[in-house]
Design an enzyme around this catalytic site. Structure first.
Site, PDB file in Angstrom:
ATOM      1  N   GLU A 185      -6.624  -1.100  -7.876  1.00 13.99           N
ATOM      2  CA  GLU A 185      -6.037   0.080  -8.217  1.00 13.99           C
ATOM      3  C   GLU A 185      -4.786  -0.390  -9.475  1.00 13.99           C
ATOM      4  O   GLU A 185      -4.093  -0.226 -10.819  1.00 13.99           O
ATOM      5  CB  GLU A 185      -4.524   0.464  -7.063  1.00 13.99           C
ATOM      6  CG  GLU A 185      -4.012   1.825  -7.457  1.00 13.99           C
ATOM      7  CD  GLU A 185      -2.831   1.924  -7.188  1.00 13.99           C
ATOM      8  OE1 GLU A 185      -3.402   3.396  -5.830  1.00 13.99           O
ATOM      9  OE2 GLU A 185      -2.207   1.652  -6.577  1.00 13.99           O
TER      10      GLU A 185
ATOM     11  N   ARG B 152      -5.105   8.976  -7.988  1.00 13.43           N
ATOM     12  CA  ARG B 152      -4.692   7.621  -9.216  1.00 13.43           C
ATOM     13  C   ARG B 152      -5.167   7.329 -10.137  1.00 13.43           C
ATOM     14  O   ARG B 152      -5.539   6.372 -10.487  1.00 13.43           O
ATOM     15  CB  ARG B 152      -4.419   6.956  -8.070  1.00 13.43           C
ATOM     16  CG  ARG B 152      -4.094   6.724  -6.388  1.00 13.43           C
ATOM     17  CD  ARG B 152      -2.581   6.835  -6.238  1.00 13.43           C
ATOM     18  NE  ARG B 152      -2.474   6.946  -4.919  1.00 13.43           N
ATOM     19  CZ  ARG B 152      -2.089   7.174  -4.073  1.00 13.43           C
ATOM     20  NH1 ARG B 152      -2.361   8.928  -4.774  1.00 13.43           N
ATOM     21  NH2 ARG B 152      -1.939   7.266  -2.969  1.00 13.43           N
TER      22      ARG B 152
ATOM     23  N   SER C   4      -0.644  -1.041  -3.337  1.00 16.22           N
ATOM     24  CA  SER C   4      -1.894  -1.281  -2.604  1.00 16.22           C
ATOM     25  C   SER C   4      -3.187  -1.573  -3.885  1.00 16.22           C
ATOM     26  O   SER C   4      -3.028  -1.362  -4.710  1.00 16.22           O
ATOM     27  CB  SER C   4      -2.349   0.495  -2.326  1.00 16.22           C
ATOM     28  OG  SER C   4      -1.747   0.909  -1.559  1.00 16.22           O
TER      29      SER C   4
END
Ligand code: FAD
Ligand code: NAP
Length: 340
Positions: free
Chosen positions: A333, A162, A238
């Protein structure tokens, strides 16, 4: 083309109401350059916008929100693989469905990820054991300072979990304009995640009969069954990354919590952040219009269309509680604008 004092609520899936001093939608490289010239002249910070599914607006944005809406999609047969050239403003999921309809494999595990092509390299989108980097070839970006076009190879993007150079050294320096992917014609399904295994077992589907379209259909069904559709329940996916801890911390946590959900990741262990938040008692929690999704504790929801500060306050409370209970740091995130 440049408008002032614009509400960004329709441009973020958290449906946070916040205003941008200026807003522009660019459908060509020329329009991007005009917008950048305008921002440079006024010394404005830039907020590049795709589908707005990975941002949290913490307040009004004192700069130019720039919706990158370049369009175009091309598939070329290179012999043993197909090259896909997609403009930044194309929708990610539609691209995935287009490739599987053509019988091409490689992107099917990434079905139903919201947002546009232009943002896909920013955090090297991933799901069910597959990441963008597995199919990525190169991209073209516009340097914000100069308006020059720059090419990035896969290596130059420095993809991680990520993560990419666009979240690190090259943060806020480029607008991604075009992404090129390569899908080899030889394909094998990636169905190691328990949710996929269970889906195929429950539907009596043998792995050796699978086509990319079947895997995409499974991913879509699983995601629809447990993840909130942002159109119905505002969210940004998320909210935290899965933390990676070293062996010593993992061993200690495993002793204290035998049910800990963790996976080997390089030299450390990736912990399921959703499990930590759930165990800390937050799943299904709701307060004054913001909350934690009842089926996946990693997803913060904003059914009350509250302001970003309320969302961030809840996120910080959850992170502090997880830290107190497990000694683990949670890192958000999505990107916060203008910041916290
Ligand atoms: P935005 O939210 O518009 O932007 C995200 C970041 O990229 C911002 O910093 C923005 O400034 C920047 N950016 C956007 N476009 C450009 C551009 N052209 N050039 C330069 N910078 C740009 N992510 C996953 O990895 N895996 C998942 O499985 C997943 N599932 C999700 C499920 C839900 C329900 C939701 C709401 C989100 C999910 N996400 C997932 C997160 C999100 O969908 C991805 O990160 C997606 O790539 C964001 O795309 P976007 O166009 O909406 O980006
Ligand atoms: P899940 O399948 O319930 O799995 C829970 C967690 O365990 C995930 O975070 C996943 O890590 C990890 N995991 C499960 N099986 C694994 C394996 N075999 N190897 C390594 N790690 C494993 O997760 P979910 O919430 O339903 O999401 C399904 C997939 O979609 C996940 O890959 C998730 O990342 C992705 N997703 C991402 C977002 C986002 O906004 N980033 C939102 C929704 C879903 P990983 O997360 O590293 O895969």
């Amino acid at each position: 083309m440049i408008r002032s004092d614009i509400d960004l609520q329709p441009f973020n899936t958290m449906t946070i109401a916040a205003r941008a001093d200026y807003f522009a939608e660019a459908t060509s490289l020329e329009e991007l350059r005009v917008a950048l010239d305008f921002a440079r002249e006024k010394q404005l910070p830039i907020l590049p916008l795709g589908g707005g599914s990975n941002i949290v607006l913490t307040g009004d944005f004192p700069g130019l929100a720039l919706h990158v809406a370049l369009k175009g999609l091309k598939l070329e047969d290179l012999g043993n693989q197909t090259q896909i050239t997609a403009a930044a403003g194309e929708n990610w999921h539609q691209l995935v469905m287009h490739t599987v309809a053509e019988g091409l494999g490689g992107l099917e595990n990434l079905a139903l990820i919201p947002g546009n092509i232009g943002a896909s390299p920013i955090q090297n989108i991933g799901a069910y054991g597959v990441e963008l980097k597995d199919s990525f070839h190169s991209l073209t970006a516009m340097e914000i300072e100069s308006g020059a076009l720059v090419e990035f190879s896969a290596e130059e993007c420095r993809f991680g979990y990520r993560d990419s150079i666009f979240k690190q050294d090259a943060r806020d320096r480029y607008l991604i304009c075009e992404v090129r992917l390569r899908l080899p014609h030889q394909w094998a399904p990636q169905v190691s995640y328990p949710a996929l295994q269970q889906y195929f077992a429950a539907n009596s589907v043998a792995e050796d009969t699978l086509k990319p379209q079947d895997v995409a259909a499974a991913v879509i069904a699983i995601r629809n069954s447990k993840l909130p559709n942002p159109v119905q329940i505002p969210n940004a996916g998320s909210f935290f990354k899965n933390p990676v801890v070293d062996d010593a911390q993992y061993t200690q946590l495993r002793q204290q919590h035998p049910q800990l959900v963790a996976f080997a990741a390089g030299e450390g262990w990736k912990l399921a952040a959703g499990w930590l938040i759930d165990q800390a008692g937050w799943r299904g929690f709701e307060r004054e219009g913001v909350g934690v999704h009842s089926q996946q504790a990693l997803v913060l929801i904003n059914p009350g269309h509250c302001c970003g500060s309320k969302v961030v306050a809840l996120a910080m409370e959850i992170a502090a509680d997880v830290k107190a209970k497990f000694g683990v740091d949670l890192e958000p995130e999505p990107r916060f604008y203008p910041g916290v």
